[in-house]
Write a protein that holds these residues in place. Structure first.
Motif, short mmCIF file in Angstrom:
data_model
loop_
_atom_site.label_atom_id
_atom_site.label_comp_id
_atom_site.label_asym_id
_atom_site.label_seq_id
_atom_site.Cartn_x
_atom_site.Cartn_y
_atom_site.Cartn_z
N GLU A 49 0.88 -1.48 -0.31
CA GLU A 49 0.03 0.00 -0.17
C GLU A 49 1.06 1.23 0.05
O GLU A 49 2.24 1.23 0.44
N SER A 65 -1.87 6.26 -1.40
CA SER A 65 -3.43 6.48 -2.26
C SER A 65 -4.01 5.56 -2.68
O SER A 65 -4.74 4.90 -2.84
N TRP A 66 -3.10 4.03 -2.60
CA TRP A 66 -2.73 3.31 -3.77
C TRP A 66 -3.24 1.33 -2.79
O TRP A 66 -2.16 1.77 -2.05
N LYS A 67 -3.62 0.91 -3.61
CA LYS A 67 -3.38 -0.61 -2.98
C LYS A 67 -3.19 -1.73 -3.63
O LYS A 67 -3.49 -1.26 -4.91
N LYS A 102 -8.05 2.13 -5.02
CA LYS A 102 -8.03 3.39 -4.92
C LYS A 102 -8.28 3.18 -3.71
O LYS A 102 -9.37 3.24 -3.34
N LYS A 103 -7.53 4.03 -2.82
CA LYS A 103 -8.46 4.50 -1.34
C LYS A 103 -8.75 5.66 -1.00
O LYS A 103 -9.11 5.81 -0.30
N LYS A 158 -13.81 2.12 -6.22
CA LYS A 158 -12.44 2.11 -5.31
C LYS A 158 -12.55 0.36 -4.93
O LYS A 158 -12.80 -0.43 -4.00
#
Length: 150
Positions: free
Chosen positions: A30, A33-35, A59-60, A94
């Motif tokens: 992670e 902003s992203w995983k 997207k987080k 998401k």
């Protein structure tokens, strides 16, 4: 009696063969902003067998993303691309989105499998990462995600 023995033998044979393909390795990471996730699993189709790497991102953040470019750095390979409007809709909800599959050419196709040592996997994939560049209402952004074995 011979028929019963034959049926038992065939059942055991097919159960034994299928169990060799009953495995999956997952790497994940992670950023702010992203995983990202990469699954490694067996690939069997007609006369071809091997492994497939499946990359996914989610997207987080809450910002609406309008463009995404990614570059994945995999041992002995790189893969990159842009997401289309359908994929951007999924990203903005998401959802964990599959962005590509990689079918590697391994020197020893039997090395990567159910009984592969986890330390060997961690060493081989020690530099596994994905770079994500995107645009949203706040401008252009870039983040790097290092993926590690779960």
């Amino acid at each position: 009696m011979k028929l019963n023995i034959l049926l038992i033998f065939l059942t055991l044979f097919f159960v034994g063969c299928s169990s060799n393909n009953d495995w999956i390795y997952t790497f994940s990471g992670e950023s702010t902003s992203w995983k990202a996730v990469m699954d490694i699993e067996p690939y069997v189709k007609e006369d071809s067998t091997g492994v497939v790497y499946t990359f996914k991102i989610a997207k987080k953040i809450d910002n609406k993303v309008s463009k995404i470019h990614y570059e994945a750095k995999i041992p002995n390979s790189e893969n990159g691309g842009n997401l289309d409007s359908v994929d951007l809709e999924k990203i903005n909800k998401k959802e964990l989105l599959k962005i590509f599959n990689e079918f590697p050419n391994l020197v020893d196709p039997n090395w990567l499998g159910k009984d592969t040592d986890k330390k060997e996997l961690e060493t081989y994939f020690s530099e596994l990462q994905i770079d994500i560049n995107w645009e949203d209402e706040n401008g252009k952004h870039s983040e790097k995600i290092i993926l590690q074995l779960n």
